[in-house]
Design a protein around this motif. Sequence first.
Motif, PDB file in Angstrom:
ATOM      1  N   GLY A  36       1.365   2.015 -13.940  1.00 56.92           N
ATOM      2  CA  GLY A  36      -0.139   1.196 -15.517  1.00 56.92           C
ATOM      3  C   GLY A  36      -1.237   2.602 -15.102  1.00 56.92           C
ATOM      4  N   LYS A  37      -0.461   3.354 -15.560  1.00 53.48           N
ATOM      5  CA  LYS A  37      -2.397   4.796 -15.461  1.00 53.48           C
ATOM      6  C   LYS A  37      -1.874   5.260 -16.824  1.00 53.48           C
ATOM      7  N   PRO A  38      -2.556   4.881 -17.795  1.00 50.05           N
ATOM      8  CA  PRO A  38      -1.652   5.451 -19.143  1.00 50.05           C
ATOM      9  C   PRO A  38      -2.204   6.983 -18.944  1.00 50.05           C
ATOM     10  N   ASP A  68     -10.089   8.696   2.068  1.00 51.26           N
ATOM     11  CA  ASP A  68     -10.795   8.324   1.336  1.00 51.26           C
ATOM     12  C   ASP A  68     -10.178   7.156  -0.197  1.00 51.26           C
ATOM     13  N   HIS A  69      -8.729   7.248   0.287  1.00 52.01           N
ATOM     14  CA  HIS A  69      -8.187   6.695  -1.126  1.00 52.01           C
ATOM     15  C   HIS A  69      -6.861   6.333  -1.157  1.00 52.01           C
ATOM     16  N   ALA A  70      -6.700   4.869  -1.077  1.00 50.52           N
ATOM     17  CA  ALA A  70      -4.830   4.440  -1.531  1.00 50.52           C
ATOM     18  C   ALA A  70      -4.779   3.292  -2.359  1.00 50.52           C
ATOM     19  N   GLN A  71      -2.987   3.878  -2.989  1.00 53.13           N
ATOM     20  CA  GLN A  71      -2.866   2.625  -3.802  1.00 53.13           C
ATOM     21  C   GLN A  71      -2.613   1.534  -2.986  1.00 53.13           C
ATOM     22  N   LEU A  72      -2.848   0.903  -4.187  1.00 53.30           N
ATOM     23  CA  LEU A  72      -2.031  -0.826  -4.137  1.00 53.30           C
ATOM     24  C   LEU A  72      -1.040  -1.019  -5.115  1.00 53.30           C
ATOM     25  N   ALA A  86      -4.179  23.164  -0.607  1.00 56.96           N
ATOM     26  CA  ALA A  86      -3.591  23.345  -2.281  1.00 56.96           C
ATOM     27  C   ALA A  86      -4.662  22.731  -2.610  1.00 56.96           C
ATOM     28  N   LYS A  87      -3.866  20.991  -2.256  1.00 57.90           N
ATOM     29  CA  LYS A  87      -5.107  19.990  -2.838  1.00 57.90           C
ATOM     30  C   LYS A  87      -6.244  20.344  -2.186  1.00 57.90           C
ATOM     31  N   ALA A  88      -6.780  20.695  -0.771  1.00 61.03           N
ATOM     32  CA  ALA A  88      -8.111  20.264  -0.790  1.00 61.03           C
ATOM     33  C   ALA A  88      -8.969  22.014  -1.593  1.00 61.03           C
ATOM     34  N   GLN A 112       5.805   7.364 -16.385  1.00 61.18           N
ATOM     35  CA  GLN A 112       6.969   7.605 -15.866  1.00 61.18           C
ATOM     36  C   GLN A 112       6.285   8.271 -14.136  1.00 61.18           C
ATOM     37  N   SER A 113       7.048   7.600 -12.672  1.00 60.27           N
ATOM     38  CA  SER A 113       6.609   7.826 -11.950  1.00 60.27           C
ATOM     39  C   SER A 113       7.655   8.683 -11.072  1.00 60.27           C
ATOM     40  N   PHE A 114       7.248   9.693 -10.767  1.00 63.94           N
ATOM     41  CA  PHE A 114       8.805  10.038  -9.341  1.00 63.94           C
ATOM     42  C   PHE A 114       7.721  10.701  -8.366  1.00 63.94           C
ATOM     43  N   TRP A 115       7.034   9.924  -7.880  1.00 66.10           N
ATOM     44  CA  TRP A 115       5.753  10.201  -6.892  1.00 66.10           C
ATOM     45  C   TRP A 115       6.938   9.845  -5.452  1.00 66.10           C
ATOM     46  N   SER A 116       7.791   8.842  -5.710  1.00 63.17           N
ATOM     47  CA  SER A 116       8.239   8.795  -4.371  1.00 63.17           C
ATOM     48  C   SER A 116       9.710  10.083  -4.195  1.00 63.17           C
ATOM     49  N   LEU A 135       0.828  -1.383  -0.408  1.00 59.18           N
ATOM     50  CA  LEU A 135       0.228  -0.288   0.021  1.00 59.18           C
ATOM     51  C   LEU A 135       0.939   1.294  -0.036  1.00 59.18           C
ATOM     52  N   SER A 136       0.691   1.969  -1.043  1.00 54.25           N
ATOM     53  CA  SER A 136       1.314   3.586  -0.762  1.00 54.25           C
ATOM     54  C   SER A 136       0.037   4.384  -1.010  1.00 54.25           C
ATOM     55  N   GLY A 137       0.595   5.940  -1.270  1.00 57.60           N
ATOM     56  CA  GLY A 137       0.116   6.862  -1.243  1.00 57.60           C
ATOM     57  C   GLY A 137       0.320   8.051  -0.552  1.00 57.60           C
ATOM     58  N   SER A 138      -0.261   9.516  -0.352  1.00 53.62           N
ATOM     59  CA  SER A 138      -0.935   9.916   0.690  1.00 53.62           C
ATOM     60  C   SER A 138      -1.958   9.579   1.890  1.00 53.62           C
ATOM     61  N   LEU A 139      -1.840   8.966   2.022  1.00 53.22           N
ATOM     62  CA  LEU A 139      -2.582   7.942   3.380  1.00 53.22           C
ATOM     63  C   LEU A 139      -1.437   7.696   4.295  1.00 53.22           C
ATOM     64  N   ASN A 158      -4.186  18.528 -10.153  1.00 56.94           N
ATOM     65  CA  ASN A 158      -3.526  16.395  -9.539  1.00 56.94           C
ATOM     66  C   ASN A 158      -2.891  17.097  -8.409  1.00 56.94           C
ATOM     67  N   ALA A 159      -2.461  16.080  -7.384  1.00 54.27           N
ATOM     68  CA  ALA A 159      -1.760  15.972  -6.619  1.00 54.27           C
ATOM     69  C   ALA A 159      -0.041  16.104  -6.753  1.00 54.27           C
ATOM     70  N   SER A 160       0.346  15.904  -8.350  1.00 55.00           N
ATOM     71  CA  SER A 160       1.757  16.013  -8.921  1.00 55.00           C
ATOM     72  C   SER A 160       1.512  16.889  -9.352  1.00 55.00           C
TER      73      SER A 160
HETATM   74  P1  GDP Z   1      -3.915  12.326  -3.129  1.00 53.04           P
HETATM   75  O1  GDP Z   1      -4.362  10.558  -4.230  1.00 53.04           O
HETATM   76  O2  GDP Z   1      -4.313  13.292  -4.290  1.00 53.04           O
HETATM   77  O3  GDP Z   1      -3.875  12.385  -2.451  1.00 53.04           O
HETATM   78  O4  GDP Z   1      -2.069  12.202  -4.061  1.00 53.04           O
HETATM   79  P2  GDP Z   1      -1.139  11.473  -3.578  1.00 53.04           P
HETATM   80  O5  GDP Z   1       0.628  11.973  -3.962  1.00 53.04           O
HETATM   81  O6  GDP Z   1      -1.652   9.780  -3.001  1.00 53.04           O
HETATM   82  O7  GDP Z   1      -1.158  10.957  -5.686  1.00 53.04           O
HETATM   83  C1  GDP Z   1      -1.634   9.530  -5.957  1.00 53.04           C
HETATM   84  C2  GDP Z   1      -1.353   9.515  -7.039  1.00 53.04           C
HETATM   85  O8  GDP Z   1      -0.516   9.969  -7.628  1.00 53.04           O
HETATM   86  C3  GDP Z   1      -2.359   8.120  -7.255  1.00 53.04           C
HETATM   87  O9  GDP Z   1      -3.209   9.302  -8.539  1.00 53.04           O
HETATM   88  C4  GDP Z   1      -1.456   7.651  -8.069  1.00 53.04           C
HETATM   89  O10 GDP Z   1      -2.188   7.356  -9.806  1.00 53.04           O
HETATM   90  C5  GDP Z   1       0.084   8.972  -8.515  1.00 53.04           C
HETATM   91  N1  GDP Z   1       0.870   7.534  -8.497  1.00 53.04           N
HETATM   92  C6  GDP Z   1       2.052   7.937  -9.522  1.00 53.04           C
HETATM   93  N2  GDP Z   1       3.200   7.098  -8.739  1.00 53.04           N
HETATM   94  C7  GDP Z   1       2.869   6.444  -7.818  1.00 53.04           C
HETATM   95  C8  GDP Z   1       4.058   5.794  -6.992  1.00 53.04           C
HETATM   96  O11 GDP Z   1       4.623   5.372  -6.848  1.00 53.04           O
HETATM   97  N3  GDP Z   1       2.921   5.557  -5.399  1.00 53.04           N
HETATM   98  C9  GDP Z   1       1.955   6.038  -5.345  1.00 53.04           C
HETATM   99  N4  GDP Z   1       0.885   5.632  -3.664  1.00 53.04           N
HETATM  100  N5  GDP Z   1       0.841   6.963  -6.061  1.00 53.04           N
HETATM  101  C10 GDP Z   1       1.472   7.336  -6.921  1.00 53.04           C
END
Ligand code: GDP
Length: 350
Positions: free
Chosen positions: A214-216, A84-88, A254-256, A226-230, A70-74, A268-270
């Motif tokens: 895999g988020k086309p 209300d959401h988390a990424q698996l 700003a997100k709120a 490509q993910s720069f999230w981490s 599990l991963s994400g802002s949570l 979006n968050a990014s």
């Molecule tokens: P929030 O969802 O707006 O609160 O913000 P997050 O920081 O949790 O962003 C989640 C978004 O980033 C999701 O829509 C994901 O598709 C995208 N994302 C891209 N790379 C990653 C990753 O490595 N981990 C997670 N959790 N989300 C990612």
Amino acid sequence: SSRSCSKAALQRGRMRLSLQEHLWAFYHERVNISPEEQQAARHAALDICAELRAFIHTKVPDMQLRDMYLSGSLYHDLQVVSADHAQLMVPLILEKSLWSFIPGEETIMNLPGFWLVRRENLEYFPRGCSFWDRCLIGGYLSPKSVLEVFEKLVTGSMNWPAIGSVLGYVVRPAVPSHTEALTLSLEVQYDSERRLHVDFLPLLVSEDGVSLIGKPHRERENLWRQSFWSAETTKLLTLDRDDNGCRCVCLKIAKAVCKLNPALTPLNASHLANAVLLLSESERDWSREALAERFTQLIRALVGHLEAGRLPCALDPKVNLLCELTPREIDELGYTLYCSLSDPESLLRT
Ligand code: GDP
């Protein structure tokens, strides 16, 4: 005239002070989520993750996966308004000799930040040698097709009503709205008024450490993103930790604002995290007292990026984070934010 000048300065000071107060009040009343609520949501997400792991492990033992997590802002106190959401994250194992990663700028599409994943060596290792060959489209691994494999499993063969009743939740596969890109997500009602979306996010990591999810792409479904999230998240948290700064508070506000204001949801968050990171390069003072000034600057910076049609990724400037928005969306976002500049407090009246 020095008197009127200081009067003006005083008035400006008052305005700033009041925006400052409004921002902090908004943050505490609307934006920030209590630790209890976050904890409850994380608990539900973990239960669902455990079920999926066990199911996939027994039903499709040959599926080439690393452990899901599990991963994400949570998980970094960066989620806003409600938990209300988390990424698996679902990391696929790809055989090194059978797959290659091709950056988007080296393809005919010329799209930095997106990649193609090509199947190699088909003549010696024919189709079927790799588990993921079933997701090939035109010789490339298709994120859409990978998501469909999981969709069949998760929505087609798991008995969610039964699993849910054991766990004490109501679980149902969430139907993506037709405006959304292809997504796979489970809606978990874990309390009479609380719902959590667990989004499946297939993940590929190249030998060079490039992460693809895999988020086309909105229009080109064969491209991996490509993910720069981490790296972005770590950078924000580290910068704030080093100077006890308010970047994350500013980002969360700003997100709120974007979550609560329908005209701003395409941001979006990014987008927002990168705008904060870029602003951090030129602004040193992120003390709590500077919140109002930085927030106003952030909005002004976003207006500038939207006007230019370009918001570079802070970690890879050739990636334009606005590239999937239509000119019309960009115009409308720019207009809404531009109008708010004379009265930033209006953004908090949602
Ligand atoms: P929030 O969802 O707006 O609160 O913000 P997050 O920081 O949790 O962003 C989640 C978004 O980033 C999701 O829509 C994901 O598709 C995208 N994302 C891209 N790379 C990653 C990753 O490595 N981990 C997670 N959790 N989300 C990612």
